[in-house]
Write an enzyme that holds these catalytic residues in place. Sequence first.
Site, PDB file in Angstrom:
ATOM      1  N   SER A  79      12.654  -6.106 -37.583  1.00 46.04           N
ATOM      2  CA  SER A  79      13.578  -6.529 -36.514  1.00 46.04           C
ATOM      3  C   SER A  79      14.068  -5.333 -35.696  1.00 46.04           C
ATOM      4  O   SER A  79      15.230  -4.960 -35.770  1.00 46.04           O
ATOM      5  CB  SER A  79      14.746  -7.328 -37.090  1.00 46.04           C
ATOM      6  OG  SER A  79      15.353  -6.671 -38.187  1.00 46.04           O
TER       7      SER A  79
ATOM      8  N   LYS B  80      -1.590   0.881   6.019  1.00 44.94           N
ATOM      9  CA  LYS B  80      -1.152  -0.518   5.954  1.00 44.94           C
ATOM     10  C   LYS B  80      -0.650  -1.018   7.302  1.00 44.94           C
ATOM     11  O   LYS B  80      -1.054  -2.087   7.754  1.00 44.94           O
ATOM     12  CB  LYS B  80      -0.064  -0.666   4.895  1.00 44.94           C
ATOM     13  CG  LYS B  80       0.482  -2.079   4.793  1.00 44.94           C
ATOM     14  CD  LYS B  80       1.269  -2.280   3.518  1.00 44.94           C
ATOM     15  CE  LYS B  80       2.411  -1.294   3.390  1.00 44.94           C
ATOM     16  NZ  LYS B  80       3.574  -1.602   4.205  1.00 44.94           N
ATOM     17  N   SER B  81       0.242  -0.225   7.933  1.00 46.50           N
ATOM     18  CA  SER B  81       0.770  -0.670   9.222  1.00 46.50           C
ATOM     19  C   SER B  81      -0.346  -0.844  10.242  1.00 46.50           C
ATOM     20  O   SER B  81      -0.339  -1.781  11.030  1.00 46.50           O
ATOM     21  CB  SER B  81       1.788   0.341   9.758  1.00 46.50           C
ATOM     22  OG  SER B  81       2.898   0.380   8.897  1.00 46.50           O
TER      23      SER B  81
ATOM     24  N   GLY C 233       0.843  -1.186   0.000  1.00 43.16           N
ATOM     25  CA  GLY C 233       0.000   0.000   0.000  1.00 43.16           C
ATOM     26  C   GLY C 233       0.871   1.226   0.000  1.00 43.16           C
ATOM     27  O   GLY C 233       2.054   1.139   0.311  1.00 43.16           O
TER      28      GLY C 233
ATOM     29  N   HIS D 275       7.083   3.142  -0.287  1.00 47.19           N
ATOM     30  CA  HIS D 275       7.683   4.347  -0.878  1.00 47.19           C
ATOM     31  C   HIS D 275       9.087   4.065  -1.393  1.00 47.19           C
ATOM     32  O   HIS D 275       9.262   3.435  -2.425  1.00 47.19           O
ATOM     33  CB  HIS D 275       7.682   5.473   0.149  1.00 47.19           C
ATOM     34  CG  HIS D 275       8.295   5.095   1.454  1.00 47.19           C
ATOM     35  ND1 HIS D 275       9.579   5.396   1.759  1.00 47.19           N
ATOM     36  CD2 HIS D 275       7.813   4.357   2.489  1.00 47.19           C
ATOM     37  CE1 HIS D 275       9.862   4.884   2.961  1.00 47.19           C
ATOM     38  NE2 HIS D 275       8.812   4.266   3.411  1.00 47.19           N
TER      39      HIS D 275
ATOM     40  N   ASP E 246     -14.820   4.792   6.671  1.00 43.76           N
ATOM     41  CA  ASP E 246     -15.601   5.586   7.625  1.00 43.76           C
ATOM     42  C   ASP E 246     -15.391   7.090   7.434  1.00 43.76           C
ATOM     43  O   ASP E 246     -16.113   7.904   7.977  1.00 43.76           O
ATOM     44  CB  ASP E 246     -15.231   5.203   9.067  1.00 43.76           C
ATOM     45  CG  ASP E 246     -13.735   5.378   9.336  1.00 43.76           C
ATOM     46  OD1 ASP E 246     -12.929   5.167   8.403  1.00 43.76           O
ATOM     47  OD2 ASP E 246     -13.378   5.726  10.481  1.00 43.76           O
TER      48      ASP E 246
ATOM     49  N   ASP F  31       5.463  -7.640   4.871  1.00 43.56           N
ATOM     50  CA  ASP F  31       5.079  -6.229   4.865  1.00 43.56           C
ATOM     51  C   ASP F  31       6.064  -5.445   4.003  1.00 43.56           C
ATOM     52  O   ASP F  31       7.232  -5.300   4.355  1.00 43.56           O
ATOM     53  CB  ASP F  31       5.104  -5.738   6.318  1.00 43.56           C
ATOM     54  CG  ASP F  31       4.692  -4.284   6.443  1.00 43.56           C
ATOM     55  OD1 ASP F  31       4.290  -3.685   5.433  1.00 43.56           O
ATOM     56  OD2 ASP F  31       4.780  -3.760   7.569  1.00 43.56           O
ATOM     57  N   CYS F  32       5.588  -4.944   2.854  1.00 45.68           N
ATOM     58  CA  CYS F  32       6.467  -4.222   1.936  1.00 45.68           C
ATOM     59  C   CYS F  32       6.227  -2.731   2.028  1.00 45.68           C
ATOM     60  O   CYS F  32       5.138  -2.266   1.754  1.00 45.68           O
ATOM     61  CB  CYS F  32       6.208  -4.647   0.497  1.00 45.68           C
ATOM     62  SG  CYS F  32       6.746  -6.300   0.196  1.00 45.68           S
ATOM     63  N   PRO F  33       7.246  -1.980   2.391  1.00 50.71           N
ATOM     64  CA  PRO F  33       7.078  -0.539   2.421  1.00 50.71           C
ATOM     65  C   PRO F  33       6.727  -0.010   1.036  1.00 50.71           C
ATOM     66  O   PRO F  33       7.222  -0.524   0.029  1.00 50.71           O
ATOM     67  CB  PRO F  33       8.428  -0.007   2.879  1.00 50.71           C
ATOM     68  CG  PRO F  33       9.352  -1.145   2.916  1.00 50.71           C
ATOM     69  CD  PRO F  33       8.583  -2.400   2.761  1.00 50.71           C
TER      70      PRO F  33
END
Lengths: 298, 608
Positions: B514, B18-19, B12, B88, B142, B84-86
């Site tokens: 080609s 995400k965290s 995210g 940025h 929300d 968990d992939c950061p």
Amino acid sequence: MMTALDLLDTLEAEAIHIVREALTSASNPLLLFSAGKDSAVLLHLVVKAFAPALPPVRLLHVDTTWKFAEMYRYRDAVVRANGLELIVHRNPQAVAEGINPFDHGALHTTMWKTDGLKQALDALGCDLALGGARRDEERTRAKERIFSLRSARHGWDPRRQRPELWHLFNTQVQDGESLRVFPLSDWTEIDVWRYIEREGIALPDLYFAAPRPTVIRDGNLFVVDDDRFPLDGETPVERVVRFRSLGCYPLTAAIESDARDCAAIITELVESDAGERAGRTIDREDSTLEGKKTEGYF
Amino acid sequence: MSATRVKIVACGSIDNGKSTLIARLLLDTGKLTSDEREAALRGGDGAALASLLDGLAAEREQGITIDVAYRYFATPRRSVVLIDCPGHEQYTRNMVTGASNADLALVLVDATSGVTTQTRRHCRIAHLLGIEDYIFALNKIDLVADPAKVFAEHSRAIDALAGETGLARHNIVPVVATSGANVASRASDMPFYTGPSVLELVEDFAPAETTEAGFRLPIQTVLRGDGSVRRLAGTVASGAVAIGDVIVVLPGEQHATIAAIHVGTTAIDRAVAGQSIAITLDRQVDCARGDVITTASDPAIVADQFKADIAWLGDKPMLAGRAYTLKLATQSVSATVHQPDYRLDIETGQHLAARTLRKNDIGTAIVTTGRDIVSDPYNDNRIMGGFILIDRETGDTVAAGMIRHSLSRSQNIAWQQASVDRDAHARQKGQRAKILWFTGLSGAGKTTIANLVEQRLYAAGLHSFLLDGDNVRMGLNKDLGFTQADRVENIRRVGEVARLMTDAGLIVLATFISPFRAERELVRAMVGDGDFIEIFIDTPLAIAEDRDVKGLYAKARRGEIKNFTGLDSPYEPPEDPQIRVDTTAMTAVEAAERIARYLLRELGTIDD
């Protein structure tokens, strides 16, 4: 990858894969054996990975001289049973200066464990060390690689760690660098206990509840293991306790528990919600586990 | 009995929670300890919840996440590894790493902003790495005024994105990570959504039925126990094997039958993908680390050249032609990467011209290994098709690669040495075999000029054949389209045909757009440098488009033809052609004359 295998089979297979990759690439590997439950599981997997041959690895115990007496007995029995070579290293400087946990606090861990480990790895020319650390033990470890690169001075640089893709591990090291390899990275504490139960792996009795002489200090429950434990006018009280994690005996607190076997421990863990390393008082001292790792601690 | 495991890559952008969502999953599955739980819920706004996961001091100081982190939780039905992939800094490197080991992708989308370019990027990378199942968590639902309407709108956008990027299956769940609504349990206040929570989807996840994959066992080590019995140890990469199966040891042709299978000291009858085993064969074979054991009826590919997608991870850009160490399964070989065919625009999926790949770039290139290796295409087999490249000087892992297909299939076919060879065939015709390779944009004049050249050669008594791009596409290559991969395959086949014709002693005139240097170099390598004459029919795009003999440019401009060279697909002009024909400066007849004279001089038929 997801397979139809159950969780323990999956974890076991992955750990064996890692152990084989590590030990076939190294020229002088060591298995760091602390006589704790994680290193017992690791040793079991290493033996299994190379059966029926003997695994091509020697065991290293970085001894602080302050382990519980039973851990030494257990260590020697396990080594005998597996027919492997054990090297015991004690930091000679710490021996000479009589470094101990009661008088020297954090210095005790630095000199016996961090410095002792570095001395032993250098003296033995070790290029790869297997350890039983797990990623779920502590949040710094959540980002640790399975094959963790250490500098010639044993430092851990979080920004130099290599990306790990698929089941491929980069085992190349330059002069002086070494790898610390953690085959149990993806295991949780419960997984370790379930595996110990399934495989019938022998452990020090200290993990299982029994009546033991104890004193309470700062809210922690300590077992009086031998007469080196200085009593400050206290009278040890017998309590039914066990250990979740075993370190140096004065630094490792016990918990009150009735769990006398693996099944009871697993039930207790499912219901409990205290951290596994909560009994390790060293994690709470000035420097963090991350700081210790950067300096070369396991 | 414990639960089966699933690995999820969570991705995210910054600030879409995400965290918080991950911490919420850990919290609500009872993974947090009591003191962590207390700390996590402090303040009640989710900030403390998210900070629970910031592991490193450097991260805490900067208030960001810098590295892939692994979290663990379990329910009675499922054991989960959350990668968990950061989102940025170094996003591609981290995403590629995380996705390489995942079964399922959890993609965070912020309901207040909807699908972003980052969302596209995450989906494209996860898809490239072979992930088929996706859960889109539409967070902060929300915070929008009309959640039902916003959910419907964003769902349409996500469905469109899934279609565009080719995601096999996806679910969309509106969630509130701070409160936990629809995370681990269903929300009670979202009448517009009555479907499962994120956790329910994770628990119910079943990987797609894989087609019966062939058995692959990359050998890690050979074990010698008491006596002379040797066990071949490795982890089953795919398929299954049972005692009595006939196997082949690749590369090579040694066949044997499985006599025993062990896990540790326990003998078993059958092993499946994922198991770490040791096998005993019924006879002595020559086998070492790096060999791959496969079922004899369905062997893997043995080749030394591939087309691969490559994600560059190293700080220094890729150097085409430089030797890297390539690691695939248990094989380690020297390998070079050719100049990329193109670089992928990760946000749009467009193919961009590229001379190299830089950190976080993804592109397609030919990889040549120093010796034959055993592999499968990545789409069929992640373990047998995924590789890393290691910089030999620094030891760093600099790239992740995915084999799309092999270019030189040796696959157990030994080249038959003919006693009447190329030179003999050519001598009989009183000539030497050559390839005249005409390259240039569509409408440049390649076929026109080549026809004139061939008439000249015919008049001079030489034996030739004209291989024309359009004609070949009506027959031999009618199954191929105009995607980059198909273009590569088109030229590979044509190169093979041209090579066979030169072996028959002919002078081959090949007229193909080609567009990629790498493919032309591939053909040059196939036929031998001295026999390959590269002719660049150099016509500026504007003039070719103006002529538009076949009306193709007009169609392409109207969007009826995609991947049209010069417009939305790159053309890489030859850097050092033997002959360059500037069609704005000479007529077709003049050009043909010049080419014919060059050839005749090469053949020694004329001299000046």
